[in-house]
Design an enzyme around this catalytic site. Structure first.
Site, PDB file in Angstrom:
ATOM      1  N   ARG A   1      42.696  71.525  36.049  1.00  5.83           N
ATOM      2  CA  ARG A   1      42.463  70.950  34.732  1.00  5.83           C
ATOM      3  C   ARG A   1      42.817  69.461  34.705  1.00  5.83           C
ATOM      4  NH1 ARG A   1      41.453  74.634  30.752  1.00  5.83           N
ATOM      5  NH2 ARG A   1      41.950  76.811  31.213  1.00  5.83           N
TER       6      ARG A   1
ATOM      7  N   LYS B   1      37.619  89.060  38.869  1.00  2.65           N
ATOM      8  CA  LYS B   1      36.672  88.159  38.220  1.00  2.65           C
ATOM      9  C   LYS B   1      35.940  87.361  39.300  1.00  2.65           C
ATOM     10  CE  LYS B   1      38.036  85.895  34.592  1.00  2.65           C
ATOM     11  NZ  LYS B   1      38.867  84.993  33.755  1.00  2.65           N
TER      12      LYS B   1
END
Length: 472
Positions: A74, A215
């Protein structure tokens, strides 16, 4: 009326009040996702309590999925909170949580170590695109290819380059321990790249019997998909990051491949991200979004997921209700039912329990029964029936509350919590009672019961009985 393809709704600021969660269950949600990228443990603990209370109040078995953040790259804190990016301009990227005005802070040394000149860097789910002009150990220069207004904490993706990131960060480990302590039903592991990532997470779960969802959102995972499917309890097609790191045209093919391999393995598969994205603001979805949702159901996915639509959207209950309408329309399409069922027959049963389950799916249609009742302790019997995508409802009757909640996520299954039986005759009577309550029976109606004798033996399903049920 719940569709065969279930709905997993994400909780967030717009949907965490008790009355809202109850309304979402009544609208058709079968499971809730707790996004551990946001919120404190105190926030999530309160949501655990509210969901459990709402499930009891509505009489539904509801699964909770604890979604770990994973090693997400991020942007840090920008000077002034935002940076206006211009096409063709160069911007300095510096190592750290903050940076001088006009520079982009990136608090991830791994990224500085790995990036080379010419590499592509994407931010905010691909909304911004850069090319590396000058790599460096603590400072780099990016050239902006797709401009816009960049804000704090946006995600970073590096398509085509595998970074040496740990499968579980310190935050993930703490969140995992907390979720297990709270009694979560599923743990979703983000950015899975190898089966070892799943083994590591499972080793941290102690005695918990929560199921582990892999995922799939990194291209590297696609090259090791068979091993990941074998190790996971369930799969998620996480199209957000996957759609950034893969070419746009490759995502539909990847989705089909993941669904097919999960179905062949008999493991639940969830399709996620941007299903009804426009409903974050709009009261109705676009026709393309409706088609996208239906397409996942036509492929035989167990579950579809709402993200921002319910977490921060203006119409969380409506999004669930409309998604339910779309999914029920697929159920009512007889041609689709045959296609979905046919696709489920490609895998031969490998055990006695799977043979009984496959026979039950075939016999139920031929006998014209109202439902298949799968007596199960761990849930395996019900999953084995559901993987065959039978044309009638599957009622999973179980004395195990955890199994009942976990089964709420699987295709076509309605879990029913019952008392533990002592004999097969008691179980048969119990099955008839459940059928009277849960099925629309006519005079002389029948259900099909499959179970293991003796009961309580994992994988011991060995018996099938046709039961005539007096609806009175």
């Amino acid at each position: 009326m719940i569709a065969n393809t279930k709905i997993l709704a994400t909780l967030g600021p717009a949907s965490s009040a008790s009355h809202r969660i109850e309304a979402m269950i009544r609208a058709g949600a079968s499971a809730f996702r707790f996004n551990f990228s946001h919120g404190s443990h105190e926030d999530h603990a309160e949501r655990f309590r509210i969901v459990r209370e709402a499930a009891e109040k509505t009489g539904r078995q509801i699964a909770i999925v604890s979604d770990l953040q994973g090693p997400k790259l991020r942007v840090g804190k920008l000077a002034g909170g935002e940076l206006a990016l211009s096409y063709g301009e160069s911007y300095e990227a510096v190592l750290g949580e903050s940076a001088p005005e006009g520079a982009i802070p990136i608090p991830h040394r791994e990224l500085f170590d790995a990036l080379q000149k010419g590499d592509v860097v994407m931010m905010n789910d691909g909304a911004f695109r850069f090319t590396v002009e000058e790599p460096g150990a603590e400072r780099m220069v990016f050239r902006c290819e797709v401009p816009g207004k960049l804000t704090n904490n946006k995600g970073i993706n590096i398509p085509g380059r595998k970074l040496p990131l740990a499968a579980l960060t310190e935050k993930d480990a703490a969140d995992l321990a907390f979720a297990v302590e709270q009694g979560t039903d599923y743990v979703a592991l983000s950015f899975v790249q190898t089966a070892d990532d799943l083994r590591l997470a499972r080793s941290k779960m102690g005695e918990s019997r929560a199921k582990l969802i892999a995922k799939i959102e990194k291209p590297g995972a696609m090259t090791e998909l068979a091993e990941i499917v074998a190790e996971a309890d369930a799969l998620m097609v996480a199209r957000g990051d996957l759609g950034v790191e893969l070419p746009l045209e490759a995502v539909p093919r990847a989705q089909r491949q993941i669904i097919r391999m999960a179905r062949e393995a008999g493991k639940p598969v969830i399709v996620a991200t941007q299903m009804l994205e426009s409903m974050i603001e709009s009261p109705t979805p676009t026709r393309a979004e409706a088609s996208d949702t239906a397409s996942a159901a036509y492929l035989g996915a167990d579950c579809v997921m709402l993200s921002a639509e319910t977490a921060v959207g203006r119409h969380p209950e409506s999004a669930i209700a409309i998604m339910g309408r779309i999914l029920r329309a697929v159920d009512e399409d007889e041609g689709a039912g045959r296609e979905i069922g046919f696709a489920a027959q490609t895998t031969d049963p490998k055990s006695g329990a799977e043979i009984i389950a496959a026979a039950a799916a075939w016999s139920a249609e031929k006998a014209g029964v109202s439902a298949i009742l799968a007596a199960t302790l761990s849930g395996g019997t019900a999953y084995a029936v559901a993987r065959r995508r039978p044309a009638v409802p599957v009622l999973a009757i179980t004395p195990n509350a955890l199994s009942a909640r976990q089964l709420a996520l699987a295709w076509g299954i309605k879990p029913v919590l019952v008392q533990k039986d002592e004999t097969f005759e008691e179980l048969s009577k119990q099955a008839a009672d459940v059928a009277r309550t849960e099925c629309e029976l006519t005079e002389g109606g029948c259900v099909l019961l499959i179970a293991g004798i003796p009961s309580g033996v994992k994988g011991g399903t060995n018996t099938m009985r046709l039961i005539e049920v007096d609806p009175k």
